[in-house]
Design a protein around this motif. Structure first.
Motif, PDB file in Angstrom:
ATOM      1  N   ILE A 151       0.831  -1.207   0.000  1.00  0.00           N
ATOM      2  CA  ILE A 151       0.000   0.000   0.000  1.00  0.00           C
ATOM      3  C   ILE A 151       0.863   1.255   0.000  1.00  0.00           C
ATOM      4  O   ILE A 151       0.575   2.219  -0.719  1.00  0.00           O
ATOM      5  CB  ILE A 151      -0.953  -0.011   1.209  1.00  0.00           C
ATOM      6  N   ASN A 152       1.941   1.232   0.794  1.00  0.00           N
ATOM      7  CA  ASN A 152       2.819   2.401   0.849  1.00  0.00           C
ATOM      8  C   ASN A 152       3.472   2.669  -0.510  1.00  0.00           C
ATOM      9  O   ASN A 152       3.559   3.816  -0.954  1.00  0.00           O
ATOM     10  CB  ASN A 152       3.897   2.193   1.908  1.00  0.00           C
ATOM     11  N   PHE A 153       3.894   1.603  -1.178  1.00  0.00           N
ATOM     12  CA  PHE A 153       4.560   1.775  -2.475  1.00  0.00           C
ATOM     13  C   PHE A 153       3.561   2.170  -3.564  1.00  0.00           C
ATOM     14  O   PHE A 153       3.744   3.173  -4.261  1.00  0.00           O
ATOM     15  CB  PHE A 153       5.280   0.486  -2.874  1.00  0.00           C
ATOM     16  N   LEU A 154       2.501   1.378  -3.716  1.00  0.00           N
ATOM     17  CA  LEU A 154       1.550   1.613  -4.797  1.00  0.00           C
ATOM     18  C   LEU A 154       0.696   2.855  -4.554  1.00  0.00           C
ATOM     19  O   LEU A 154       0.311   3.544  -5.502  1.00  0.00           O
ATOM     20  CB  LEU A 154       0.649   0.380  -4.962  1.00  0.00           C
ATOM     21  N   GLY A 155       0.406   3.145  -3.278  1.00  0.00           N
ATOM     22  CA  GLY A 155      -0.419   4.309  -2.970  1.00  0.00           C
ATOM     23  C   GLY A 155       0.299   5.628  -3.168  1.00  0.00           C
ATOM     24  O   GLY A 155      -0.344   6.667  -3.341  1.00  0.00           O
ATOM     25  N   THR A 156       1.616   5.634  -3.124  1.00  0.00           N
ATOM     26  CA  THR A 156       2.389   6.874  -3.297  1.00  0.00           C
ATOM     27  C   THR A 156       3.050   6.968  -4.672  1.00  0.00           C
ATOM     28  O   THR A 156       3.642   7.993  -4.989  1.00  0.00           O
ATOM     29  CB  THR A 156       3.487   6.957  -2.224  1.00  0.00           C
ATOM     30  N   TYR A 157       2.928   5.908  -5.477  1.00  0.00           N
ATOM     31  CA  TYR A 157       3.594   5.906  -6.790  1.00  0.00           C
ATOM     32  C   TYR A 157       2.810   6.754  -7.789  1.00  0.00           C
ATOM     33  O   TYR A 157       1.591   6.642  -7.904  1.00  0.00           O
ATOM     34  CB  TYR A 157       3.705   4.469  -7.309  1.00  0.00           C
ATOM     35  N   GLN A 158       3.531   7.607  -8.499  1.00  0.00           N
ATOM     36  CA  GLN A 158       2.908   8.460  -9.511  1.00  0.00           C
ATOM     37  C   GLN A 158       3.801   8.547 -10.740  1.00  0.00           C
ATOM     38  O   GLN A 158       5.024   8.692 -10.624  1.00  0.00           O
ATOM     39  CB  GLN A 158       2.681   9.881  -8.976  1.00  0.00           C
ATOM     40  N   VAL A 159       3.189   8.440 -11.904  1.00  0.00           N
ATOM     41  CA  VAL A 159       3.945   8.620 -13.148  1.00  0.00           C
ATOM     42  C   VAL A 159       4.016  10.101 -13.515  1.00  0.00           C
ATOM     43  O   VAL A 159       4.884  10.534 -14.266  1.00  0.00           O
ATOM     44  CB  VAL A 159       3.313   7.825 -14.314  1.00  0.00           C
ATOM     45  N   SER A 160       3.079  10.884 -12.953  1.00  0.00           N
ATOM     46  CA  SER A 160       3.036  12.322 -13.228  1.00  0.00           C
ATOM     47  C   SER A 160       2.199  13.000 -12.162  1.00  0.00           C
ATOM     48  O   SER A 160       1.292  12.401 -11.574  1.00  0.00           O
ATOM     49  CB  SER A 160       2.429  12.576 -14.618  1.00  0.00           C
ATOM     50  N   ASP A 161       2.496  14.268 -11.907  1.00  0.00           N
ATOM     51  CA  ASP A 161       1.698  15.043 -10.953  1.00  0.00           C
ATOM     52  C   ASP A 161       0.279  15.284 -11.448  1.00  0.00           C
ATOM     53  O   ASP A 161      -0.597  15.705 -10.686  1.00  0.00           O
ATOM     54  CB  ASP A 161       2.378  16.400 -10.682  1.00  0.00           C
ATOM     55  N   GLN A 162       0.070  15.025 -12.747  1.00  0.00           N
ATOM     56  CA  GLN A 162      -1.252  15.237 -13.333  1.00  0.00           C
ATOM     57  C   GLN A 162      -2.208  14.076 -13.059  1.00  0.00           C
ATOM     58  O   GLN A 162      -3.403  14.171 -13.343  1.00  0.00           O
ATOM     59  CB  GLN A 162      -1.112  15.417 -14.858  1.00  0.00           C
ATOM     60  N   VAL A 163      -1.677  12.988 -12.530  1.00  0.00           N
ATOM     61  CA  VAL A 163      -2.490  11.788 -12.291  1.00  0.00           C
ATOM     62  C   VAL A 163      -2.663  11.590 -10.793  1.00  0.00           C
ATOM     63  O   VAL A 163      -1.685  11.550 -10.044  1.00  0.00           O
ATOM     64  CB  VAL A 163      -1.827  10.531 -12.905  1.00  0.00           C
ATOM     65  N   PHE A 164      -3.916  11.472 -10.350  1.00  0.00           N
ATOM     66  CA  PHE A 164      -4.224  11.292  -8.936  1.00  0.00           C
ATOM     67  C   PHE A 164      -4.608   9.835  -8.661  1.00  0.00           C
ATOM     68  O   PHE A 164      -5.222   9.181  -9.496  1.00  0.00           O
ATOM     69  CB  PHE A 164      -5.369  12.220  -8.512  1.00  0.00           C
ATOM     70  N   ASN A 165      -4.255   9.372  -7.481  1.00  0.00           N
ATOM     71  CA  ASN A 165      -4.569   8.001  -7.096  1.00  0.00           C
ATOM     72  C   ASN A 165      -5.919   7.951  -6.370  1.00  0.00           C
ATOM     73  O   ASN A 165      -6.025   8.346  -5.214  1.00  0.00           O
ATOM     74  CB  ASN A 165      -3.474   7.440  -6.182  1.00  0.00           C
ATOM     75  N   ASP A 166      -6.927   7.461  -7.064  1.00  0.00           N
ATOM     76  CA  ASP A 166      -8.233   7.174  -6.484  1.00  0.00           C
ATOM     77  C   ASP A 166      -8.523   5.705  -6.773  1.00  0.00           C
ATOM     78  O   ASP A 166      -8.918   5.348  -7.882  1.00  0.00           O
ATOM     79  CB  ASP A 166      -9.323   8.063  -7.091  1.00  0.00           C
ATOM     80  N   PHE A 167      -8.312   4.851  -5.777  1.00  0.00           N
ATOM     81  CA  PHE A 167      -8.411   3.407  -6.002  1.00  0.00           C
ATOM     82  C   PHE A 167      -9.827   2.903  -5.778  1.00  0.00           C
ATOM     83  O   PHE A 167     -10.533   3.374  -4.877  1.00  0.00           O
ATOM     84  CB  PHE A 167      -7.450   2.658  -5.074  1.00  0.00           C
TER      85      PHE A 167
END
Length: 270
Positions: A151-167
């Motif tokens: 969760i820590n790795f996948l929840g904080t991983y971003q390919v760009s600041d333009q993409v938000f993580n909403d799982f």
């Protein structure tokens, strides 16, 4: 007993096991607030015990940025009409299976034990207790180690600041469930090796010979159930390697006892 009689006997063992799962799943269904807010969403919170421990370790070695945080930057959402109810139902069934695992083993043992010899039944005492303990340790390892690392790795991983993580809710619960159950089953390795040794499929020599291949398989399994970073894979790999080494010792012990029994039988025959 005939083959059909054995099937009938197996059917009733399966029915009783299923009934136990259903009863415990019903209890878990009623305990919705505890199951979701405390257990499932626990690894999403910054005050989760694993994060606190990792933060202390990270501080001591100068990697504070890795595991010290106040909030994980993602939200959990449900995008289907039956999403929350479906998640509630399947989570309850999973919880029922985990809690009922010792009873399921008991029913399995009741089905198998009549076909065993007296010596085999005696040597298999404690099977249910040991197998259950290993399973629960594995589940806890998956929940307190594999799950928060993922969760820590996948929840904080971003390919760009333009993409938000909403799982999606099902995706999040699926990760927690898979991590816990996969770890629980992997921790049954010593039991599996014990059974395979008893029936003559593996020996300590075979286990030692293919230790390198086993290590590769362990690394592959670790890569599957953990996020793709070296630290997480190493943390998961270490206990599995320890279990493999314990399995070699167990296999050696089984072979030694079998050899002693054969010597006694030969002595009596003479």
């Amino acid at each position: 007993m005939s083959f059909l009689d054995h099937l009938e006997e197996l059917r009733w063992h399966l029915i009783r096991s299923t009934l136990a799962i259903v009863i415990l799943a019903s209890a878990a269904f009623l305990a919705k607030d505890f199951i979701f807010d405390v257990v499932l969403f626990g690894p999403k919170k910054a005050d989760f015990p694993t994060y606190k421990l990792l933060c202390k370790v990270a501080n001591s070695i100068g990697f504070k940025e890795s595991f010290c945080f106040t909030e994980l930057p993602f939200r959990i959402q449900s995008r289907t009409m039956a999403g929350q109810f479906s998640a509630h139902l399947w989570t309850s069934i999973t919880a029922g299976f985990i809690v009922a695992f010792p009873y399921i083993l008991f029913e399995l043992w009741r089905f198998i034990s009549p076909g065993l010899k007296t010596i085999e039944r005696k040597s298999s005492k404690g099977f249910i207790f040991i197998a259950s303990i290993l399973f629960f340790i594995g589940v806890l390892f998956g929940y307190y180690v594999v799950t928060p690392l993922s969760i820590n790795f996948l929840g904080t991983y971003q390919v760009s600041d333009q993409v938000f993580n909403d799982f999606d809710l099902s995706s999040y619960i699926g990760l927690v469930r898979a991590s816990a159950l996969a770890s629980g089953l992997i921790f049954e390795l010593p039991i599996l090796i014990y059974i395979l040794t008893k029936i003559g499929v593996v020996t300590p020599q075979i286990l030692r010979k293919y230790r390198k291949f086993a290590l590769v398989i362990v690394l592959i399994l670790s890569a599957i159930i953990t996020p793709p970073d070296i630290a997480s894979q190493v943390i998961v790999t270490i206990p599995v390697i320890i279990l493999y080494e314990i399995s070699i010792y167990i296999s050696k012990s089984v072979i030694r006892k079998q050899n002693k029994r054969l010597k006694k039988q030969k002595t009596k025959g003479n």
